[in-house]
Design an enzyme around this catalytic site. Structure first.
Site, PDB file in Angstrom:
ATOM      1  N   THR A 135       0.826  -1.212   0.000  1.00 14.21           N
ATOM      2  CA  THR A 135       0.000   0.000   0.000  1.00 14.21           C
ATOM      3  C   THR A 135       0.853   1.252   0.000  1.00 14.21           C
ATOM      4  OG1 THR A 135      -0.128   0.117   2.397  1.00 14.21           O
ATOM      5  CG2 THR A 135      -1.799  -1.179   1.292  1.00 14.21           C
ATOM      6  N   ASP A 194      22.174   0.329   5.603  1.00 12.21           N
ATOM      7  CA  ASP A 194      23.488   0.437   4.960  1.00 12.21           C
ATOM      8  C   ASP A 194      23.905   1.903   4.802  1.00 12.21           C
ATOM      9  OD1 ASP A 194      21.139   0.087   3.167  1.00 12.21           O
ATOM     10  OD2 ASP A 194      22.562   0.670   1.579  1.00 12.21           O
ATOM     11  N   SER A 226     -33.599   2.425  37.626  1.00 11.46           N
ATOM     12  CA  SER A 226     -33.445   3.694  38.347  1.00 11.46           C
ATOM     13  C   SER A 226     -32.658   3.534  39.651  1.00 11.46           C
ATOM     14  CB  SER A 226     -34.805   4.358  38.600  1.00 11.46           C
ATOM     15  OG  SER A 226     -35.774   3.433  39.035  1.00 11.46           O
TER      16      SER A 226
END
Lengths: 309, 635
Positions: free
Chosen positions: B113, B170, B543
């Site tokens: 991607t 590298d 409640s």
């Protein structure tokens, strides 16, 4: 519920099982979402696997769509025999379409060249058939590992009203959610084998014992060497050029198409395991045997933009 | 590969080999990095080194390198993977491409991607099916803004395994110090994400160091090479441990004797004889047979494509979700979700889109963008619309209730796409966060006729019967019987039930303390309106808090508020567990559950206290009716 005991690592689905399940999911999704799907059946090994998966996807029902073969009239005779037997054995509807205009114009691979022949007898013929029957979805057996432009193609690949593919304007495709919406005249090419490799295909054929056209297996066949390829004389329409001689050789085919455009390879592989073995040590990829891809660089992408499968 | 050396029985060797291959599994991973991090080169290197590059592809590659190559006379490995003509000319990867390679242990599917910001869409696409993410950084530059973005998107899409590929080592003289600096930076930053494994590897894709083969230039590095790690990393299948989920894809009806439901198992496993429930209608049946790809099987698990037949004839169609009765999915027509916008046409809240989730497609609108997320800084920012590649946390309203799970719990039943209804394009991808109960608009209107007039018209004295108690205590059952009895006596009644109100009026509320307060406030207000209308209102709500019950009481006139405490001990409620909620709460799937991790404050002086353990609810209801008669509410 079959719960996993705690601490136990569930075994992952094997590669082939995962591929098989994914393909079946795709095939079912097409059948469920489209009003008039069709399965392109090219008689080759990939088509054979795709058809096998379709039979599994709907068992005990039959696949709820017909098969379509675009016949260029230049296929190997063995292929035609195998095609008709397969459709009859499985009890499936088979539509065979040939571009009659092309036949009348005398288009053939020898005089017209492979590029013109393929365009008129395959690409144009396919479009004719899709238009004639009004198919809104067509399955194809293409794999992403075959060729570079395929690697970017979606599983549900959108085609405009002219069957054209626009590689820069593809629908995003996430998870296993496929967008099946098309307007009238537009269509989807669906590729259930997108994530299979050639080796996966052969392993699956071996494991499942799927019948294959005899041409895949090595046998003594009459061949002519032309343009660096071994072309089999399948009928008397092929005329020898000066200097050419017919030889009997142990050969087989890695891909199947129009016989004058399909090169044979010398091989002793007469059985499935022998073919897989040959595959594993092969140093030459399968499309080498097809003349049509050599015409120009990025030729596949061009052909696909024009509506080639 | 012993097969290549076999001389005596090549066929047997191949068969053995194929059998061995059948146990080989599959790892899907994505690679992400910035434009010049060397991503395509890395994949090219993996393909090249795993010997899946055949000779003629190699020959074509050498030809192409001369035309487009950017590395002089060497073979440009990146050209192996940059497919389309346009991007070959631009020298960048512009779309998701899938690559394949295999070793003896695993087959790999690589989603390649692009790295630059305008293609967030493509990265999300690649991440959606990946088990692991390889994040590339250039050793010279260290962590970049893009690296943070990639880690964020990977995490958002549910990827739990990450490799930090410190490439071009590298070019920094194979420096251990440089590598450690980058690794530490990343670890510190990745702390906030939910990654299970995080492996940093110093490498040079161009020269192959630590990609497939060990580097002799970095003896200081003791960890695995990239390929070793990819072969070994354990990516547990979370979906197998999840509760059973089966989106019905296709109804298989070859003849009158067979009715099967085909689909791919999205979570857990299923065996013949298991109970399953159709989420939504909540109809229960048992699995009679399971037809797998190779015939009938006793059991099947997540990822497998099967066909189920059930013992009972139930009306089930494509788009329904079969689930484990003990742990059901949410069923709602509102949800909060993260949305990734994927279209050039911006998202418009209020516009109707098609939402496809599993095999179900419904129309949906984004009702509110709560906030957008800056993918580089993770800051929340306000926004009215969404542009291409933007991510936001949104509320959505659906045309009808559907079954789903949070994405975190199930990547299949918790994910959806949005489709533009005009162009049919896929315009958005969504990840469900949670189900919502959203409020409808309440319009206040001035009224002339008063409470007394209405009550007289109805020939009754209005009152509120306020049932409070734990979940499963029997509030609704008793309230329902009381209402029937009142109704038979010609009284005008209405019941406000916790579950029902949460589906409508209080859709937007969750179960935090703040929301519970608001929940009761609204119900109290509605009770007052109904009392104004002259009705006898039965309120059946947990409640849990004294102060809110008092608030409701204070809204009403003297004697109008009758508190009914259904005093059932929690052990009994837990035993009954009619909706499987205690089980869910015990597993930690429901937060803020009253009695478990949220308190219940019992009433000190209720008008009626009901003990219903071992009693017929009818009798309890009679007791309440008697109280009402006593107090003159009903005659």
């Amino acid at each position: 519920m079959n719960m996993q005991s705690p601490g136990m690592t569930p075994e992952r689905l094997s590669n082939l099982k995962r591929l098989e399940a994914e393909s079946i999911h795709i095939i079912r999704e097409v059948a469920a979402e489209f009003s008039n799907p069709v399965m392109l059946y090219s008689i080759g090994k990939d088509s054979g696997v795709m058809l096998h998966l379709a039979m599994k996807a709907f068992y005990p029902s039959k696949p709820p769509f017909p098969l379509l073969h675009v016949d260029t009239t230049w296929k190997f005779r063995d292929m035609i025999t195998f095609r008709d037997e397969t459709a009859a054995n499985l009890g499936l509807d088979l539509i065979v379409h040939t571009n009659q205009e092309g036949v009348e114009k005398g288009i053939n691979p020898f005089d017209s060249g492979s590029s013109v022949h393929t365009h008129i007898m395959k690409t144009e013929a396919l479009k004719q058939a899709l238009n004639k029957y009004g198919f809104d979805a067509a399955f194809g057996g293409a794999r992403r590992d075959e060729e570079k432009s395929r690697a970017k193609e979606r599983v549900f690949s959108f085609r405009d009203g002219n069957h054209g593919w626009d590689p820069k304007n593809q629908r995003p495709e996430l998870w296993n959610l496929y967008n099946a919406r098309v307007a009238k005249g537009e269509s989807i090419r669906a590729f259930p084998l997108s994530n299979w490799t050639e080796l996966d295909i052969w392993q699956y054929i071996l494991t499942e014992n799927i019948p294959m056209v005899p041409l895949y297996f090595a046998a003594k066949r009459p061949v002519v060497e032309r343009d660096g390829m071994l072309i089999m004389l399948d009928d008397d329409r092929m005329k020898l050029l000066p200097g050419e001689t017919v030889q009997e050789k142990m050969v087989r085919f890695r891909t199947l198409g129009c016989y004058p455009l399909t090169g044979a390879i010398e091989s002793d592989a007469e059985t499935l395991p022998a073919i897989v073995r040959e595959m594993l040590i092969a140093r030459t990829s399968e499309r080498q045997g097809r003349l049509i891809d050599k015409d120009e660089s990025a030729s596949m992408e061009k052909k696909k933009r024009e509506g080639y499968f | 590969m012993s097969i290549l050396e076999t001389t005596h029985s090549a066929e047997d060797a191949v068969k053995d080999y194929v059998v061995a291959q059948e146990s080989k599994d599959q790892l899907r991973f994505l690679t992400c990095g910035s434009v010049d991090d060397g991503k395509s080169t890395l994949i090219g290197r993996l393909l090249y080194d795993t010997k899946l590059i055949f000779e003629d592809q190699l020959a074509a590659l050498e030809r192409d390198s001369k035309k487009h190559g950017t590395v002089g006379e060497d073979i440009d490995l990146a050209l192996l993977v940059d497919g389309l003509e346009a991007e070959r000319e631009q020298g960048i990867t512009i779309d998701v491409a899938y690559r394949f390679f295999a070793t003896d242990k695993r087959k790999f599917i690589v989603a390649d991607t692009p790295g630059h910001e305008q293609y967030t869409r493509n990265m999300a696409t690649g991440a959606s099916t990946a088990d692991l993410a390889v994040l590339l950084v250039d050793a010279r530059h260290g962590l970049m803004v893009q690296t943070r973005r990639h880690a964020f998107i990977a995490s958002l899409l549910g990827i739990r395994h990450v490799v930090l590929a410190v490439n071009k080592i590298d070019l920094v003289e194979y420096s251990e110090a440089k590598f450690n600096e980058i690794r530490k930076d990343f670890e510190a930053f990745a702390n906030g994400f939910d990654f299970e494994t995080l492996q940093a590897i110093p490498m040079s894709a161009r020269y192959g160091d630590n990609v497939t083969g060990r580097s002799d230039k970095m003896t200081w590095y003791q960890g695995p090479t990239l390929l070793e790690h990819l072969e070994r990393v354990e990516v547990g299948e979370h979906e197998i441990e999840a509760p059973f989920r089966f989106p019905v894809q296709w109804v298989n009806r070859p003849n009158l004797d067979f009715r099967g439901y085909s689909g791919t198992i999205a979570g857990g496993s299923v065996s013949v004889g298991d109970e399953v429930v159709v989420a939504g209608p909540a109809k229960v049946s048992k699995v009679e047979t399971i037809v797998g790809p190779s015939g009938e099987v006793p059991a099947a698990r997540a990822g497998e494509a099967v066909t189920l037949t059930l013992e009972d004839e139930i009306d089930i169609s494509r788009g329904d979700l079969l689930a484990a009765p003990a742990s059901r999915p949410d069923v709602a027509d509102q949800m909060a979700a993260h949305l990734i916008w994927m279209s050039e046409d911006k998202l418009l809240p209020g516009r109707s889109y098609l939402l496809k989730i599993g095999a179900k497609t419904v129309t949906a609108t984004v009702t509110e963008i709560k906030h957008k997320i800056n993918v580089n800084t993770f800051e929340h920012v306000a926004g009215k619309t969404l542009e291409l590649n933007e991510i936001a946390f949104c509320n959505l309203a659906l045309a009808s209730s559907i079954a789903f799970d949070p994405y975190e719990a199930n990547r299949t039943t918790g994910s959806f796409i949005l489709i533009d209804r005009m162009t049919n394009a896929t315009v958005g991808a969504g990840l469900v966060w949670f189900a919502l109960r959203r409020a409808t608009n309440i319009h206040w209107q001035a009224l002339d006729i008063d409470k007394q007039a209405r009550a007289e018209k109805l020939g009754q004295k209005p009152a509120v019967l306020w049932f409070t108690g734990l979940s499963g205590s029997g509030k609704s059952t008793i309230a329902s019987i009381v209402e029937k009895k009142l109704h038979l006596e010609g009284r005008h009644t209405y019941t406000l039930d916790g579950d029902n109100v949460r589906h409508g009026l209080n859709r937007d509320l969750g179960f935090t303390d703040e929301d519970r307060v608001e929940n009761i406030r609204r119900v109290g207000e509605v009770s007052r309106l109904f009392t104004d209308a002259g009705l006898i209102t039965l309120v059946s709500f947990i409640s849990p808090f004294q102060s809110e019950r008092k608030m409701a009481r204070d809204l009403l006139g003297e004697g109008e508020f009758i508190e009914v405490f259904v005093d059932t001990p929690i052990e009994e409620c837990r035993k009954r567990d009619p909706k499987g909620l205690y089980a869910k709460a015990d597993r930690g799937e429901i937060k803020n559950f009253t009695g478990i991790d949220s308190p219940y404050e019992a009433p000190e002086n209720p008008e009626i206290r009901v003990h219903n353990v071992g009693r017929d609810p009818e009798d309890v209801a009679e007791e309440i009716i008697a109280y009402l008669k006593d107090r003159g509410v009903v005659s």
